[in-house]
Scaffold this active site. Sequence first.
Site, PDB file in Angstrom:
ATOM      1  N   LYS A   1      29.662   3.222   4.786  1.00  0.00           N
ATOM      2  CA  LYS A   1      28.172   3.677   4.897  1.00  0.00           C
ATOM      3  C   LYS A   1      27.567   3.314   6.223  1.00  0.00           C
ATOM      4  CE  LYS A   1      27.504   3.603  -0.069  1.00  0.00           C
ATOM      5  NZ  LYS A   1      26.636   3.153  -1.063  1.00  0.00           N
TER       6      LYS A   1
ATOM      7  N   ARG B   1      24.445   3.848 -13.999  1.00  0.00           N
ATOM      8  CA  ARG B   1      22.988   4.532 -14.311  1.00  0.00           C
ATOM      9  C   ARG B   1      23.144   5.999 -14.985  1.00  0.00           C
ATOM     10  NH1 ARG B   1      22.067   4.886  -8.019  1.00  0.00           N
ATOM     11  NH2 ARG B   1      24.348   5.819  -8.362  1.00  0.00           N
TER      12      ARG B   1
ATOM     13  N   SER C   1      19.685   3.093  -3.338  1.00  0.00           N
ATOM     14  CA  SER C   1      19.406   2.510  -1.939  1.00  0.00           C
ATOM     15  C   SER C   1      19.015   3.592  -1.125  1.00  0.00           C
ATOM     16  CB  SER C   1      20.499   1.797  -1.519  1.00  0.00           C
ATOM     17  OG  SER C   1      20.656   0.791  -2.187  1.00  0.00           O
TER      18      SER C   1
ATOM     19  N   HIS D   1      19.700  -3.046  -8.866  1.00  0.00           N
ATOM     20  CA  HIS D   1      20.836  -4.026  -8.789  1.00  0.00           C
ATOM     21  C   HIS D   1      20.176  -5.232  -9.421  1.00  0.00           C
ATOM     22  CE1 HIS D   1      21.411  -1.538  -4.927  1.00  0.00           C
ATOM     23  NE2 HIS D   1      22.591  -1.218  -5.627  1.00  0.00           N
TER      24      HIS D   1
END
Length: 166
Positions: free
Chosen positions: A46, A98, A136, A22
């Site tokens: 989440k 990514r 993460s 990030h």
Amino acid sequence: MPTSSASIAVYAGTFDPITNGHKDIVERGLAVFDGIHVAVADSTSKQVRFSTEERVELVRGALRGIEGEERLKVESFTGLLVDYVASINASVIVRGLRAVSDYEYEAQMAHINRHLMGSIETVFLVTSEENSFISSSIVKNIASVGGDISRLVPPNVAKALSEKQA
Ligand code: COA
């Protein structure tokens, strides 16, 4: 097409927690835009390890001292992302890519956001190769079993994760 000046871009996410990936996108964003607003999602589907306030503080700590810091703002937002973007008079959302596997989810979000507010454009920046495998969840997973995350996250995040584990 966007009509407002596109110099401020919003980089939104859950950031639970912020990773080197990030941070890489923020640095790239600052090289392209006049300013970046990092928007930490308050309500997220989440299950988060860190509270909204903690995630904001971790983002601030992680980005302290980076080049262009004075053009950076970090805050949380609630509700729709497009409404937040419009509320600060911005017209660009930045997202990091990514790998090809990110594309489907990211394209869906970009289309939804365009459907919700056609004046807002999504711009993708590609993460550097060495950060392309970080997420993460992976970081939290490694930390939960005592693995070394020091090269995956900024030092303040590594410390916060180890404190959560203790
Ligand atoms: N480097 C490292 N990791 C990256 C990354 C990068 N460059 N880009 C994405 N990721 C990872 C994140 O770590 C995260 O991994 P995780 O799932 O293991 O936690 C995942 O990819 C994506 O997370 P993030 O970038 O934080 O975005 P998100 O999908 O959690 O958040 C919001 C998306 C908050 C922007 C979106 O849900 C939103 O806009 N919510 C507000 C409500 C709304 O407007 N809804 C309609 C639009 S969808």
